[in-house]
Design a protein around this motif. Structure first.
Motif, PDB file in Angstrom:
ATOM      1  N   GLY A   1       0.791  -1.227   0.000  1.00 37.22           N
ATOM      2  CA  GLY A   1       0.000   0.000   0.000  1.00 37.22           C
ATOM      3  C   GLY A   1       0.818   1.268   0.000  1.00 37.22           C
ATOM      4  N   THR A   2       2.144   1.162   0.196  1.00 42.69           N
ATOM      5  CA  THR A   2       2.968   2.369   0.293  1.00 42.69           C
ATOM      6  C   THR A   2       4.118   2.382  -0.699  1.00 42.69           C
ATOM      7  N   MET A   3       4.154   1.402  -1.615  1.00 39.79           N
ATOM      8  CA  MET A   3       5.200   1.342  -2.640  1.00 39.79           C
ATOM      9  C   MET A   3       4.567   1.389  -4.022  1.00 39.79           C
ATOM     10  N   SER A   4       5.351   1.827  -4.987  1.00 35.51           N
ATOM     11  CA  SER A   4       4.897   1.717  -6.369  1.00 35.51           C
ATOM     12  C   SER A   4       4.820   0.235  -6.727  1.00 35.51           C
ATOM     13  N   GLU A   5       4.116  -0.066  -7.812  1.00 42.09           N
ATOM     14  CA  GLU A   5       3.974  -1.467  -8.198  1.00 42.09           C
ATOM     15  C   GLU A   5       5.324  -2.095  -8.519  1.00 42.09           C
ATOM     16  N   THR A   6       6.215  -1.335  -9.154  1.00 43.46           N
ATOM     17  CA  THR A   6       7.550  -1.854  -9.482  1.00 43.46           C
ATOM     18  C   THR A   6       8.361  -2.090  -8.213  1.00 43.46           C
ATOM     19  N   GLU A   7       8.302  -1.136  -7.288  1.00 41.84           N
ATOM     20  CA  GLU A   7       9.022  -1.291  -6.013  1.00 41.84           C
ATOM     21  C   GLU A   7       8.535  -2.521  -5.266  1.00 41.84           C
ATOM     22  N   PHE A   8       7.206  -2.689  -5.196  1.00 44.60           N
ATOM     23  CA  PHE A   8       6.678  -3.814  -4.435  1.00 44.60           C
ATOM     24  C   PHE A   8       7.022  -5.148  -5.094  1.00 44.60           C
ATOM     25  N   ALA A   9       6.996  -5.192  -6.430  1.00 47.10           N
ATOM     26  CA  ALA A   9       7.358  -6.435  -7.120  1.00 47.10           C
ATOM     27  C   ALA A   9       8.790  -6.834  -6.789  1.00 47.10           C
ATOM     28  N   GLN A  10       9.696  -5.865  -6.764  1.00 49.76           N
ATOM     29  CA  GLN A  10      11.091  -6.151  -6.425  1.00 49.76           C
ATOM     30  C   GLN A  10      11.215  -6.550  -4.956  1.00 49.76           C
ATOM     31  N   TYR A  11      10.493  -5.827  -4.100  1.00 48.58           N
ATOM     32  CA  TYR A  11      10.520  -6.148  -2.669  1.00 48.58           C
ATOM     33  C   TYR A  11      10.008  -7.573  -2.441  1.00 48.58           C
ATOM     34  N   TYR A  12       8.885  -7.912  -3.070  1.00 46.16           N
ATOM     35  CA  TYR A  12       8.283  -9.227  -2.854  1.00 46.16           C
ATOM     36  C   TYR A  12       9.210 -10.334  -3.345  1.00 46.16           C
ATOM     37  N   LYS A  13       9.845 -10.115  -4.475  1.00 49.17           N
ATOM     38  CA  LYS A  13      10.747 -11.128  -5.024  1.00 49.17           C
ATOM     39  C   LYS A  13      11.888 -11.438  -4.069  1.00 49.17           C
ATOM     40  N   GLU A  14      12.425 -10.402  -3.424  1.00 49.98           N
ATOM     41  CA  GLU A  14      13.584 -10.589  -2.547  1.00 49.98           C
ATOM     42  C   GLU A  14      13.202 -10.924  -1.113  1.00 49.98           C
ATOM     43  N   GLU A  15      12.136 -10.286  -0.626  1.00 53.13           N
ATOM     44  CA  GLU A  15      11.844 -10.385   0.800  1.00 53.13           C
ATOM     45  C   GLU A  15      10.834 -11.465   1.169  1.00 53.13           C
ATOM     46  N   ALA A  16       9.895 -11.782   0.277  1.00 50.80           N
ATOM     47  CA  ALA A  16       8.890 -12.788   0.632  1.00 50.80           C
ATOM     48  C   ALA A  16       9.518 -14.133   0.985  1.00 50.80           C
TER      49      ALA A  16
ATOM     50  N   LEU B   1      13.462 -26.510   3.154  1.00 52.26           N
ATOM     51  CA  LEU B   1      13.954 -27.174   1.946  1.00 52.26           C
ATOM     52  C   LEU B   1      13.178 -26.699   0.716  1.00 52.26           C
ATOM     53  N   LYS B   2      11.872 -26.541   0.863  1.00 51.10           N
ATOM     54  CA  LYS B   2      11.045 -26.074  -0.248  1.00 51.10           C
ATOM     55  C   LYS B   2      11.429 -24.648  -0.661  1.00 51.10           C
ATOM     56  N   ILE B   3      11.693 -23.789   0.323  1.00 53.87           N
ATOM     57  CA  ILE B   3      12.085 -22.407   0.023  1.00 53.87           C
ATOM     58  C   ILE B   3      13.385 -22.378  -0.771  1.00 53.87           C
ATOM     59  N   ILE B   4      14.354 -23.206  -0.370  1.00 52.57           N
ATOM     60  CA  ILE B   4      15.631 -23.253  -1.092  1.00 52.57           C
ATOM     61  C   ILE B   4      15.425 -23.774  -2.508  1.00 52.57           C
ATOM     62  N   ARG B   5      14.637 -24.831  -2.636  1.00 53.43           N
ATOM     63  CA  ARG B   5      14.404 -25.430  -3.948  1.00 53.43           C
ATOM     64  C   ARG B   5      13.731 -24.447  -4.902  1.00 53.43           C
ATOM     65  N   GLU B   6      12.804 -23.643  -4.378  1.00 48.12           N
ATOM     66  CA  GLU B   6      12.057 -22.719  -5.234  1.00 48.12           C
ATOM     67  C   GLU B   6      12.775 -21.392  -5.462  1.00 48.12           C
ATOM     68  N   ASN B   7      13.845 -21.134  -4.697  1.00 50.09           N
ATOM     69  CA  ASN B   7      14.554 -19.851  -4.820  1.00 50.09           C
ATOM     70  C   ASN B   7      16.076 -20.066  -4.859  1.00 50.09           C
TER      71      ASN B   7
END
Length: 352
Positions: free
Chosen positions: A267-282, A308-314
């Motif tokens: 709700g406080t980031m641009s769509e591009t900022e949030f997409a990058q944040y989600y990719k790295e931080e989620a 193990l699933k988190i490592i496999r998927e990222n």
């Protein structure tokens, strides 16, 4: 002729005794002296506790009355500014009035009283939490925090808007601080415009706390004093309570923390900022949950499976290498020791 001080003149008159041992040794108190000092300390401590209770009680009463209305919150804000920045400095009443007149645009900002009221509400929670010693008695405070977080998040979100291009900006820019205000703040900044900035300020540093001299009284260590530090509120207060009282509900509470943090960022980031944040931080947020459950022995096998699933998927995540090392160590520490099998031939049966 030089005059020298005798040992008798060096004795401290306050305690009315003189040590017979060397000056390097601590003086020995008589039972009567010990009892007298302890009694006086007890009386002083009681007075300190009473004074502290009176001060916190007065603040609670005033803050509760002001946090339920915009006008009441603004009036208290003006009163605290007058006391702290003008009366205590012996400045003229006309100086304060001139400053107050200059705040006209600021108080017209619809976000301004919302921030004040949320600050006051969180200050009330912070004051109430100070003297709760038993964790099982933190239930009502934890429930109040769980209600406060979405209220604060929604308030900040409501002040922001996304343009057709996905950019983020405040709905009411240019008020309060005399000019335009940015909303995004970058992938790590959190953003939220002026209201977000207000709620990221620790309540110990607000004008309300200063005017009521609360800074030294708000000294609980296992507490978070910034109303919008979602991670800090959960890690310091909510999760410890559930670990102690309702461990089966810890996974759901950790999910609530993650969801609130993601909602705030979205709700406080641009769509591009949030997409990058989600990719790295989620993935990192999910790893934090699994590791937290593993460390506290809550469904540890499932937690390792999730890791193990988190490592496999990222596999390309910047922290993937560290995750592999951490999970390998956890597996080695958790595995059941096996009984070594012998390779020696069985002894021959005895001959009869």
């Amino acid at each position: 002729m030089k005059r020298f001080l005798t040992p008798a003149l060096l004795c401290a008159p306050v305690l009315a005794f003189c040590p017979t041992a060397s000056a390097q040794e601590a003086p020995a108190l008589t039972p009567e002296q010990t009892a007298s000092i302890m009694k006086q300390l007890e009386q002083i401590e009681g007075q300190i506790t009473k004074n502290r209770g009176d001060a916190l009680g007065a603040a609670l009463t005033r803050f509760r009355a002001a946090m339920n209305g915009d006008k009441e919150a603004i009036d208290l804000w003006f009163a605290c500014n007058k006391l702290e920045n003008y009366d205590k400095k012996d400045l003229k009443a006309t100086d304060f009035q001139a400053w107050k007149d200059g705040q006209e645009n600021r108080v017209k900002d619809p976000d301004f009283p919302i921030g004040l009221r949320l600050q006051l509400e969180y200050l009330v929670l912070s004051i109430q939490a100070q003297d709760i010693k038993d964790i099982e008695k933190m239930g009502p405070t934890v429930a109040a925090l769980q209600a406060f977080i979405p209220k604060a998040v929604n308030a900040v979100q409501s002040t922001m808007k996304h343009s057709a291009s996905g950019a983020i900006e405040e709905k009411n820019p240019g008020r309060g601080n005399g000019g335009p205000r940015g909303g995004g703040g970058g992938p790590r900044g959190g953003g939220g415009g002026s209201l977000g900035q207000t709620l990221r300020q620790p309540v110990k540093g607000t004008i309300f706390s200063q005017a009521y001299t609360l800074d030294q009284m708000l000294n609980r260590q296992d507490w978070e004093y910034s109303p919008l530090n979602i991670n800090g509120i959960y890690k310091n207060v909510i999760l410890p309570y559930y670990l102690d009282q309702k461990p089966a509900e810890v996974p759901a509470q950790y999910d609530a923390m993650i969801n609130a943090e993601l909602a705030m960022r979205k709700g406080t980031m641009s769509e591009t900022e949030f997409a990058q944040y989600y990719k790295e931080e989620a993935p990192d947020l999910q790893w934090g949950k699994a590791n937290f459950l593993l460390q506290h022995k809550i469904t540890p096998i499932l937690a390792m499976a999730d890791m193990l699933k988190i490592i496999r998927e990222n596999p390309t995540h910047p922290k993937a290498g560290a995750w592999v090392k951490q999970l390998r160590e956890a597996v080695n520490q958790t595995q059941i020791p096996t009984t070594p099998t012998s390779t020696e031939p069985a002894p021959a049966a005895p001959q009869t």
